[in-house]
Design an enzyme around this catalytic site. Structure first.
Site, short mmCIF file in Angstrom:
data_model
loop_
_atom_site.label_atom_id
_atom_site.label_comp_id
_atom_site.label_asym_id
_atom_site.label_seq_id
_atom_site.Cartn_x
_atom_site.Cartn_y
_atom_site.Cartn_z
N LYS A 34 -39.14 -13.25 39.61
CA LYS A 34 -38.06 -12.87 40.52
C LYS A 34 -38.62 -12.03 41.66
CE LYS A 34 -34.66 -9.71 39.58
NZ LYS A 34 -34.29 -8.89 40.74
N ASP A 61 -34.12 -13.34 44.81
CA ASP A 61 -32.91 -12.55 44.55
C ASP A 61 -32.60 -11.67 45.75
OD1 ASP A 61 -30.77 -11.37 43.25
OD2 ASP A 61 -32.02 -9.94 42.15
N LYS A 63 -29.45 -11.89 47.28
CA LYS A 63 -27.99 -11.66 47.23
C LYS A 63 -27.34 -11.84 48.60
CE LYS A 63 -28.14 -8.56 43.22
NZ LYS A 63 -29.61 -8.45 43.01
N ASP A 66 -22.71 -13.14 53.83
CA ASP A 66 -22.48 -13.11 55.28
C ASP A 66 -21.53 -14.25 55.60
OD1 ASP A 66 -22.86 -12.72 58.15
OD2 ASP A 66 -24.81 -11.81 57.66
N ILE A 67 -21.33 -14.54 56.87
CA ILE A 67 -20.45 -15.67 57.20
C ILE A 67 -21.12 -16.96 56.72
CG2 ILE A 67 -19.34 -14.51 59.17
CD1 ILE A 67 -21.19 -16.19 61.01
N ASN A 69 -21.92 -19.85 57.94
CA ASN A 69 -22.99 -20.47 58.72
C ASN A 69 -24.32 -19.75 58.51
OD1 ASN A 69 -23.79 -22.42 60.82
ND2 ASN A 69 -24.21 -20.53 61.98
N THR A 70 -24.27 -18.42 58.49
CA THR A 70 -25.49 -17.62 58.35
C THR A 70 -26.08 -17.78 56.95
OG1 THR A 70 -24.66 -16.06 59.97
CG2 THR A 70 -26.40 -15.26 58.52
N THR A 119 -23.42 -4.49 38.29
CA THR A 119 -23.23 -3.71 37.06
C THR A 119 -23.25 -2.20 37.33
OG1 THR A 119 -25.57 -4.05 36.64
CG2 THR A 119 -24.04 -5.42 35.39
N ARG A 210 -39.63 -4.07 34.02
CA ARG A 210 -40.58 -3.04 33.59
C ARG A 210 -41.13 -3.20 32.17
NH1 ARG A 210 -36.51 1.28 35.85
NH2 ARG A 210 -35.21 -0.46 35.17
O1 C5P Z 1 -37.16 -3.39 34.98
P1 C5P Z 1 -35.89 -4.07 34.53
O2 C5P Z 1 -36.08 -5.00 33.35
O3 C5P Z 1 -34.76 -3.09 34.32
O4 C5P Z 1 -35.52 -5.00 35.76
C1 C5P Z 1 -34.34 -5.76 35.78
C2 C5P Z 1 -34.24 -6.51 37.06
O5 C5P Z 1 -32.95 -7.10 37.10
C3 C5P Z 1 -34.37 -5.67 38.31
O6 C5P Z 1 -34.97 -6.50 39.30
C4 C5P Z 1 -32.96 -5.34 38.67
O7 C5P Z 1 -32.77 -5.14 40.05
C5 C5P Z 1 -32.24 -6.62 38.23
N1 C5P Z 1 -30.82 -6.46 37.96
C6 C5P Z 1 -30.34 -5.56 37.03
N2 C5P Z 1 -28.99 -5.47 36.81
C7 C5P Z 1 -28.16 -6.26 37.48
C8 C5P Z 1 -28.64 -7.18 38.39
C9 C5P Z 1 -30.00 -7.26 38.62
O8 C5P Z 1 -31.10 -4.86 36.39
N3 C5P Z 1 -26.88 -6.18 37.22
#
Ligand code: C5P
Length: 239
Positions: A34, A61, A63, A66-67, A69-70, A119, A210
């Site tokens: 990702k 990722d 996310k 926007d409108i 077209n963009t 979240t 991580r």
């Molecule tokens: O390091 P970790 O396992 O917490 O990373 C989770 C990844 O998932 C990160 O890139 C984080 O931005 C993404 N993410 C998240 N919770 C969400 C959506 C995306 O932890 N609701």
């Protein structure tokens, strides 16, 4: 589906060198990485091209919101980069979602995933931006909008996944972050689940950052996670 395709390793780093180091350390244990706002902002599309060029799959990722077209234009560019998954905000509305899906039509394997409710937001936060009814209600409404406009999946927590599977069936992807092997720390995730729990809840893919990228042995951590995916995921499922 190869269980390795269900594991997505989040490259939440700021340099190409750091990303390359993680990819090399993970080796064959994962295929999909990702690339989010941090790495993309720092290193740009060349990082994505490099990963795709080396045979890895990339989940972009960014996310988009926007409108229509963009967003459609951005999705076309992303599809040209060869990514296999990308995210758009479902709250951009039906026209935006439909335009995003249409922009990816030339690439049938590109999964357009909708982000429903971040979240980091709770019911009180939603109230403050004028949304009544609570998080789950909003997640279900936005997932319905996304799927009815052609998106083939959503990003959702393991807490939301059972309700989404119950309402919309098995024929779409649920990509779930916040996953930890038992015994590894939660970092800044408020609620974590194990890979087996995420899959039992209905996830088709899990995003792990991580716990893998900061492990002493990233490949071993990835293999342990894969072990849980392989034993838990129903063999008959096509997602
Ligand atoms: O390091 P970790 O396992 O917490 O990373 C989770 C990844 O998932 C990160 O890139 C984080 O931005 C993404 N993410 C998240 N919770 C969400 C959506 C995306 O932890 N609701």
């Amino acid at each position: 589906m190869d269980p390795r395709q269900r594991l997505i390793v989040a490259l939440d780093v700021s340099t190409a060198a750091a990303a390359r180091k993680i990819v090399a350390a993970v080796g064959d244990s994962a295929q999909t990485y990702k690339v989010g706002m941090q790495l993309y902002t720092a290193e740009g599309p060349s990082m994505v091209r490099e990963l795709v060029g080396s045979g890895r799959r990339v989940f972009l990722d960014l996310k988009y919101h926007d409108i229509p077209n963009t967003v459609g234009a951005a999705v076309r560019e992303a599809s040209e980069l060869g990514v296999c998954m990308l995210t758009v905000h479902a709250s951009g509305g039906g026209k935006m979602l439909r335009t995003a899906v249409e922009a990816a039509q030339g690439k049938p394997d590109l999964l357009i995933l909708a982000v429903t409710v971040l979240t980091s937001l709770d019911d009180v936060d939603l109230g403050k931006i004028g949304l009544r009814g609570g998080v789950l209600d909003q997640v279900q409404r936005l997932a319905a909008l996304a799927l009815s406009n052609g998106c083939k999946g959503v990003v959702a927590s393991a807490q939301e996944a059972p309700a989404l599977r119950g309402e919309f069936g098995r024929d779409f992807a649920i990509v779930t972050p916040g996953v930890r092997l038992a015994g590894s720390g939660p970092h800044d995730q408020a609620r974590v689940v194990t890979p087996a729990e995420a899959i039992a809840a209905g996830a088709s893919h899990i995003v792990v950052g991580r716990p893998i990228t900061e492990a002493a042995d990233p490949a071993a951590e990835a293999r342990a996670i894969l072990g849980q995916i392989s034993t838990q995921y129903p063999v008959a499922s096509n997602q």
